[in-house]
Scaffold this motif. Sequence first.
Motif, PDB file in Angstrom:
ATOM      1  N   LEU A 196      29.067  29.080  47.096  1.00 33.21           N
ATOM      2  CA  LEU A 196      27.904  29.962  46.912  1.00 33.21           C
ATOM      3  C   LEU A 196      28.140  31.345  47.510  1.00 33.21           C
ATOM      4  O   LEU A 196      27.415  32.290  47.213  1.00 33.21           O
ATOM      5  CB  LEU A 196      26.671  29.353  47.588  1.00 33.21           C
ATOM      6  N   ALA A 197      29.155  31.427  48.392  1.00 30.47           N
ATOM      7  CA  ALA A 197      29.456  32.713  49.036  1.00 30.47           C
ATOM      8  C   ALA A 197      29.705  33.798  47.982  1.00 30.47           C
ATOM      9  O   ALA A 197      29.469  34.976  48.226  1.00 30.47           O
ATOM     10  CB  ALA A 197      30.660  32.557  49.953  1.00 30.47           C
ATOM     11  N   ARG A 198      30.165  33.396  46.796  1.00 30.78           N
ATOM     12  CA  ARG A 198      30.412  34.380  45.725  1.00 30.78           C
ATOM     13  C   ARG A 198      29.140  35.142  45.361  1.00 30.78           C
ATOM     14  O   ARG A 198      29.200  36.236  44.833  1.00 30.78           O
ATOM     15  CB  ARG A 198      30.896  33.665  44.465  1.00 30.78           C
ATOM     16  N   LEU A 199      27.998  34.498  45.622  1.00 31.65           N
ATOM     17  CA  LEU A 199      26.741  35.165  45.260  1.00 31.65           C
ATOM     18  C   LEU A 199      26.284  36.150  46.335  1.00 31.65           C
ATOM     19  O   LEU A 199      25.367  36.935  46.102  1.00 31.65           O
ATOM     20  CB  LEU A 199      25.639  34.121  45.066  1.00 31.65           C
ATOM     21  N   LEU A 200      26.900  36.078  47.516  1.00 28.23           N
ATOM     22  CA  LEU A 200      26.405  36.910  48.618  1.00 28.23           C
ATOM     23  C   LEU A 200      26.555  38.400  48.301  1.00 28.23           C
ATOM     24  O   LEU A 200      25.646  39.189  48.547  1.00 28.23           O
ATOM     25  CB  LEU A 200      27.137  36.574  49.916  1.00 28.23           C
ATOM     26  N   PHE A 201      27.719  38.772  47.793  1.00 26.92           N
ATOM     27  CA  PHE A 201      27.947  40.178  47.420  1.00 26.92           C
ATOM     28  C   PHE A 201      28.571  40.188  46.034  1.00 26.92           C
ATOM     29  O   PHE A 201      29.779  40.387  45.877  1.00 26.92           O
ATOM     30  CB  PHE A 201      28.822  40.876  48.472  1.00 26.92           C
ATOM     31  N   GLY A 216      21.707  37.351  45.051  1.00 29.17           N
ATOM     32  CA  GLY A 216      22.443  37.624  46.289  1.00 29.17           C
ATOM     33  C   GLY A 216      21.500  38.076  47.392  1.00 29.17           C
ATOM     34  O   GLY A 216      21.610  37.630  48.539  1.00 29.17           O
ATOM     35  N   ALA A 217      20.555  38.950  47.040  1.00 24.82           N
ATOM     36  CA  ALA A 217      19.603  39.436  48.053  1.00 24.82           C
ATOM     37  C   ALA A 217      18.775  38.276  48.588  1.00 24.82           C
ATOM     38  O   ALA A 217      18.545  38.157  49.803  1.00 24.82           O
ATOM     39  CB  ALA A 217      18.694  40.498  47.438  1.00 24.82           C
ATOM     40  N   VAL A 218      18.347  37.376  47.678  1.00 33.59           N
ATOM     41  CA  VAL A 218      17.545  36.219  48.101  1.00 33.59           C
ATOM     42  C   VAL A 218      18.367  35.338  49.034  1.00 33.59           C
ATOM     43  O   VAL A 218      17.903  34.930  50.109  1.00 33.59           O
ATOM     44  CB  VAL A 218      17.059  35.410  46.871  1.00 33.59           C
ATOM     45  N   ILE A 219      19.599  35.065  48.637  1.00 32.83           N
ATOM     46  CA  ILE A 219      20.433  34.155  49.441  1.00 32.83           C
ATOM     47  C   ILE A 219      20.769  34.790  50.796  1.00 32.83           C
ATOM     48  O   ILE A 219      20.725  34.126  51.828  1.00 32.83           O
ATOM     49  CB  ILE A 219      21.679  33.726  48.654  1.00 32.83           C
ATOM     50  N   ARG A 220      21.065  36.079  50.806  1.00 31.21           N
ATOM     51  CA  ARG A 220      21.375  36.746  52.088  1.00 31.21           C
ATOM     52  C   ARG A 220      20.195  36.655  53.046  1.00 31.21           C
ATOM     53  O   ARG A 220      20.356  36.455  54.237  1.00 31.21           O
ATOM     54  CB  ARG A 220      21.719  38.228  51.869  1.00 31.21           C
TER      55      ARG A 220
END
Length: 419
Positions: A135-140, A183-187
């Motif tokens: 899921l880290a791929r979605l962070l940025f 990404g904003a939601v997950i961060r």
Amino acid sequence: MPRTIHIIGAGLAGLAAAVALSKRGTAKRGERIAVHEATGFAGGRCRSYHDVALDMMIDNGNHLLLSGNHAALSFLRDIGAEQRLPMPSAAAFDFIDLASRERWTLRMNKGRLPWWIFDSGRRVPGTRARDYLKLARLLFPPAGKPIGEVIACAGPLYARLVEPLLLAALNIAPPLGSAKLAGAVIRETLAAGGAACRPLIARDGLGTTLIEPALAVMAQNGTPVRLGHQLHALRFSDDRVAALDFGSDSITLEPDDAVILAVPPYTATALVPDLKAPTEFRAIVNAHFRIAPPAGQPTILGVLNGTTEWIFAFPGRLSVTISAGDRLIDTPRESLARTIWEEVKAATGLTAELPPWQIVRERRATFAATPAQDARRPGPATRWRNLVLAGDWTDTGLPATIEGAIRSGNRAAKLVAHC
Ligand SMILES: Cc1cc2nc3c(=O)[nH]c(=O)nc-3n(C[C@H](O)[C@H](O)[C@H](O)COP(=O)(O)OP(=O)(O)OC[C@H]3O[C@@H](n4cnc5c(N)ncnc54)[C@H](O)[C@@H]3O)c2cc1C
């Protein structure tokens, strides 16, 4: 002559702007705030009303906040309503899979280091720790991409956590949703740890939690809301708004007066020439049942493999939320209520026949959170020096949420100070 800041629209963006301005001591600086709302009530898409079919107060839709929604929590503090949104001690989410009848509770640990993903008793059943790392791929994520091009939208972690979370947060089928917004939601949630993910639900209703306390603070500060006062047109002169046309009356603006336009995008584009804004929307469907939740029913229960997505438990009522519910807009109301009630029975263990019910379908609940629609969101400044935009659809970096609406109102309040 005191300067007047006119706020058009008493949804959360408009109310947040009004509260932020009065907090800055507007009156002391010789400023006046005037709020104009088209309908007979404040709150916009986040409101409570007395429902005749149920003979009780309900919300137009269940709204979930998370403890990481810092602007919303700060707004609640400013309006003296913090205690109305009870803060659970931990980030725990109950789920049921209607296909397999499996039940589990996702239990995140408090800190940023996600050791819960290494504990099979805390993470989603059927998943492995390494699934979460992907899921880290979605962070940025890369700019302009849909989620479906950044992560694999398949597998148990996707079906049991990522899909329900992103569908609820973005209100769109996740593969089509903007990876930037995801990404904003997950961060701000999953990656920020359990301390930021505790679920906050307005048990006594959105009105008494978010709207009425805001109106009370505004009234104390001499900022009433003029209801039933719909703006028909903005009159421009050179680089400024010169007058507000309300149809039956109009207001001529003094040189220092300013306007915060906090209306939905389809209204804003009709009022502001050449404004680029989202043009596509997604629905949210809510089903409300007047029945006491069974003992031990969690405040919020995630439901997989059904039409129902989330079941919220309120005193004397169970309410179901279905995001991106456009496919259900034309389903006959009673057959939809019956389908959902059968699922609620399976999920809660209740056996009663269909209790009094209500279906609320908000067709344009949020803008469609695709990369293309996200790219159409304008910032707050306009080419008119005394006109500022606010609303969950402006470029907040977040999907259309309470948090985004409040941040946009705060941002507009700051900007208007320099108009
Ligand atoms: C069913 C549903 C469920 C939701 N669930 C969640 C959730 O779980 N969590 C979450 O964070 N968010 C949720 N949202 C989104 C959230 O409600 C919105 O993001 C937020 O309320 C938007 O506030 P706003 O002020 O930007 O817009 P609005 O609420 O649309 O406010 C705009 C206001 O402007 C007024 N107006 C329009 N035209 C004029 C005019 N010409 N003159 C004067 N006034 C005018 C309108 O009447 C309205 O009061 C949900 C939304 C819906 C509909």
